[in-house]
Design a protein around this motif. Structure first.
Motif, PDB file in Angstrom:
ATOM      1  N   THR A  44      45.279  42.320  50.402  1.00  0.00           N
ATOM      2  CA  THR A  44      45.091  41.479  51.527  1.00  0.00           C
ATOM      3  C   THR A  44      46.296  41.779  52.482  1.00  0.00           C
ATOM      4  OG1 THR A  44      46.240  39.853  50.367  1.00  0.00           O
ATOM      5  CG2 THR A  44      43.620  40.046  50.363  1.00  0.00           C
ATOM      6  N   SER A  45      46.163  41.556  53.738  1.00  0.00           N
ATOM      7  CA  SER A  45      47.117  41.664  54.666  1.00  0.00           C
ATOM      8  C   SER A  45      47.676  40.252  54.962  1.00  0.00           C
ATOM      9  CB  SER A  45      46.616  42.164  55.998  1.00  0.00           C
ATOM     10  OG  SER A  45      46.102  43.405  55.957  1.00  0.00           O
ATOM     11  N   SER A  57      34.600  39.166  53.161  1.00  0.00           N
ATOM     12  CA  SER A  57      35.586  40.018  53.296  1.00  0.00           C
ATOM     13  C   SER A  57      35.667  40.775  52.015  1.00  0.00           C
ATOM     14  CB  SER A  57      36.980  39.414  53.673  1.00  0.00           C
ATOM     15  OG  SER A  57      37.560  38.502  52.758  1.00  0.00           O
ATOM     16  N   THR A  92      33.124  46.893  57.887  1.00  0.00           N
ATOM     17  CA  THR A  92      33.170  48.041  57.057  1.00  0.00           C
ATOM     18  C   THR A  92      33.625  47.298  55.515  1.00  0.00           C
ATOM     19  OG1 THR A  92      35.479  48.313  57.617  1.00  0.00           O
ATOM     20  CG2 THR A  92      33.861  49.505  58.640  1.00  0.00           C
ATOM     21  N   ASP A 106      35.779  48.211  53.776  1.00  0.00           N
ATOM     22  CA  ASP A 106      37.285  48.058  53.536  1.00  0.00           C
ATOM     23  C   ASP A 106      37.689  46.907  54.354  1.00  0.00           C
ATOM     24  OD1 ASP A 106      37.430  49.376  55.907  1.00  0.00           O
ATOM     25  OD2 ASP A 106      38.366  51.153  55.350  1.00  0.00           O
ATOM     26  N   HIS A 142      38.587  46.797  57.559  1.00  0.00           N
ATOM     27  CA  HIS A 142      39.461  47.228  58.537  1.00  0.00           C
ATOM     28  C   HIS A 142      38.956  47.231  59.999  1.00  0.00           C
ATOM     29  CE1 HIS A 142      42.119  49.217  55.254  1.00  0.00           C
ATOM     30  NE2 HIS A 142      42.381  47.941  55.244  1.00  0.00           N
ATOM     31  N   ARG A 143      37.491  47.461  60.003  1.00  0.00           N
ATOM     32  CA  ARG A 143      36.866  47.584  61.342  1.00  0.00           C
ATOM     33  C   ARG A 143      35.765  46.470  61.398  1.00  0.00           C
ATOM     34  NH1 ARG A 143      36.987  53.234  60.062  1.00  0.00           N
ATOM     35  NH2 ARG A 143      38.568  54.223  61.429  1.00  0.00           N
ATOM     36  N   GLU A 160      39.803  46.338  65.461  1.00  0.00           N
ATOM     37  CA  GLU A 160      40.771  46.967  64.353  1.00  0.00           C
ATOM     38  C   GLU A 160      41.356  45.594  63.653  1.00  0.00           C
ATOM     39  OE1 GLU A 160      40.764  49.784  63.344  1.00  0.00           O
ATOM     40  OE2 GLU A 160      39.966  50.776  64.832  1.00  0.00           O
ATOM     41  N   LEU A 161      41.028  45.520  62.416  1.00  0.00           N
ATOM     42  CA  LEU A 161      41.680  44.215  61.652  1.00  0.00           C
ATOM     43  C   LEU A 161      42.742  44.497  60.943  1.00  0.00           C
ATOM     44  CD1 LEU A 161      38.217  42.702  60.546  1.00  0.00           C
ATOM     45  CD2 LEU A 161      39.584  42.256  62.621  1.00  0.00           C
TER      46      LEU A 161
END
Length: 582
Positions: A178-179, A279, A324, A326, A328-329, A346-347
């Motif tokens: 995770t970010s 997610s 997506t 992953d 990320h989009r 863009e995540l």
């Protein structure tokens, strides 16, 4: 004494118009095909979709880059949607209509005979696969009874109802990286495409306070009004479900082992929550909602706290989104002046980037619970169904890094030239209170002052400047077709009474126009527009020359009821219109 011959002449002209041969374009419109609902296989080798190429809506496959489709089904009632197994690149699940009920079929990509997954009666709502693809979850609605079930995707096809202790607790898969968390902000609208008017300024970022968590309840109580079954969580322990009660929608998380559910989207008043997507780490659920605003947008809900925050709400209606694998989009499709434009977020940075746009048109809506947009597993291609002004609905794809969209299918349009159909023109109609309704008009080239048909559609399927067979058939027959949408953003919730009042007020302005004869228009209700048509007839029962209902969702007193899947519905529509608009 001279008035009698003139009256006889007018009557004879009207009778001739009603009896004259049907336009040749009707035969072409009856054979126009379409393709939609594209889903790429997990190995990026094939594309499954729904097409009318074979005479009715059937499942088909073709290579991912295009090719001639291979028919997979021959269902008399047609196919609604298709889905690939996440583990077997040759296994397909199709949602077919049998006796008016949705039924789940298992088949392979070679077109072998489909097998019904669950023979029990009822309407089956496709949910999602477990990550290993060995089990599929779905809902069953039969009368007032409902249940959630899982079925094994093997030869035994064992069906298990979700009850306390019936589903073994799953060992969680490793969580995705995770970010770092950061406050989400409302993303501004992307640059305008094709001359569309810019979106109104976005509202202030919405971050709803975390509501108190409600105690889980039994499935029988939680899932009353079950509308769609969502995907299974990445750890396989829960799934998402959407309910609709009295116009209010909610998303629930279902604990599969305990067979209890908890609301994920508690809110005040009525709102729409749909298309839930997990997610990759299972900690967040993305939803399409209009809670706290007028137009649909994308929100993210933190599963642990139920905190909801805005991800993308440009002020215009977001028609669909896709995340997506992953995470990320996030691709979003939004309405702009009746058409659709795309962009990608863009995540986690939430930076909006416009996508190359296909020819002018609108996104093809998906069946309830299905997404109108679909990424490949690698996130390098985005697939969607696309409607155009004078062309067939077909499957298009955007490929990241290439900067163009590609048309993958070309549905048949025999004997229908590029200029054979009248294009819809933008229309603004004034109301007595100085406001306006916007819509579209298909005005025939002849006669100079045509009679009018009022096209009424439901809120979820508004009038758009795309190929509409009913509007094309009537305009080719010399009848102007006018469709007006409710005030405000497209696809917003509007009561049928309010929409009917706006239409009646606008009819006064239409009747005053010199280029139209709108004295007593023909009323054409399509799908959910039947509820609005019923209100119009209650308020002005003698105000219409006749009433036609096409695939009505509610009861309406119509002189002609048609099914859009019928090959003769357009001919019946034109004959009825000529007879009543003499």
């Amino acid at each position: 004494m001279r008035s009698a011959p003139l009256i006889l002449l007018a009557a004879s002209v009207g009778a001739f118009a009603a009896d004259e041969p049907l336009p040749e374009v009707l035969r072409a419109l009856e054979n126009v095909g379409g393709a939609e609902g594209a889903r790429p296989s997990e190995d990026n080798r094939q594309l499954a979709f729904v097409t009318t190429l074979f005479g009715s809506r059937q499942a088909a496959t073709m290579p991912l880059d295009g090719g001639y489709p291979v028919q997979l089904t021959a269902e008399p009632g047609g196919v609604v949607a298709v889905r690939w197994s996440p583990s077997d690149p040759r296994l397909v699940v199709a949602v077919a209509l049998r006796d008016g009920k949705r039924r789940l079929l298992m088949l392979d990509d070679q077109g072998t005979r489909p097998v019904e997954l669950d023979p029990a009666p009822g309407d089956q709502l496709l949910g999602g696969f477990t990550r290993d693809g060995k089990k599929l979850f779905y809902g069953v609605v039969e009368g007032g009874a409902l249940s959630l079930r899982q079925v094994g995707m093997d030869a035994a096809r064992k069906v298990t109802e979700v009850k306390p202790g019936a589903i073994a607790p799953q060992s969680p898969f490793p969580a995705a990286a995770t970010s770092p968390s950061r406050p989400a902000t409302t993303v501004p609208a992307p640059p305008t495409m094709r001359g569309a008017a810019p979106a109104p300024p976005a509202a202030a970022p919405l971050q709803a306070p975390a509501p108190p968590r409600q105690a889980p309840v039994a499935l029988e109580e939680a899932l009353q009004g079950l509308a769609a079954v969502g995907p299974v969580s990445p750890d396989g322990r829960s799934l998402l479900a959407q309910t609709r009660r009295a116009g209010d929608e909610s998303i629930w998380t279902v604990d599969l082992a305990g067979a209890r559910a908890e609301p994920l989207t508690p809110h005040e008043g009525t709102a729409r929550f749909r298309l839930p997507r997990w997610s990759p780490d299972g900690r967040t659920v993305y939803v399409l909602t209009d809670a706290g605003r007028e137009a649909l947008g994308v929100d993210a809900v933190t599963v642990s706290s139920r905190e909801r925050r805005t991800i993308y709400a440009p002020g215009r209606t977001v028609e669909g989104f896709a995340l997506t694998d992953d995470g990320h989009r996030l691709a979003v499709a939004e309405e702009a002046n009746g058409q659709t434009v795309f962009s990608v977020l863009e995540l986690p940075g939430l930076r909006a980037q416009p996508l190359p746009q296909p020819p002018g048109g609108a996104l093809q809506p998906a069946p309830e619970g299905e997404s109108p947009l679909e990424w490949t597993r690698a996130g390098d291609r985005l697939f969607f169904g696309w409607r155009q002004a004078d062309d067939t609905t077909d499957v298009f794809a955007f490929r990241t890094g290439f900067g163009t969209t590609t048309r993958l299918t070309r549905s048949p349009r025999p004997a229908l030239g590029r200029n054979a159909l009248v294009r819809a023109a933008s229309l603004r109609v004034a109301r007595p209170d100085a406001t306006e309704l916007t819509g579209w008009m298909w005005k025939p080239r002849e006669p100079p002052r045509p009679r009018v048909a009022l096209l009424v559609r439901g809120v979820e399927d508004p009038v758009r400047p795309v190929l509409d067979p009913a509007a094309a058939a009537l305009s080719a027959s010399g009848i102007a077709v006018i469709g007006l949408n409710p005030r405000g953003p497209l696809l917003r919730r509007v009561p049928a009474d309010a929409h009917a009042a706006d239409l009646l007020a606008s009819l006064r302005s239409l009747r005053a126009r010199d280029d139209l004869d709108a004295r007593k228009p023909l009323l054409v209700a399509v799908g959910g527009g039947s509820a609005v048509a019923a209100r119009l007839l209650e308020r002005e029962p003698a105000g219409f020359a006749g009433v036609v209902a096409i695939d009505p969702e509610t009861k309406v007193e119509a002189g002609l009821v048609l099914t859009s899947s019928s090959r003769t519905d357009l001919r019946q529509l034109v004959r009825f219109a000529r007879e009543h608009l003499k």
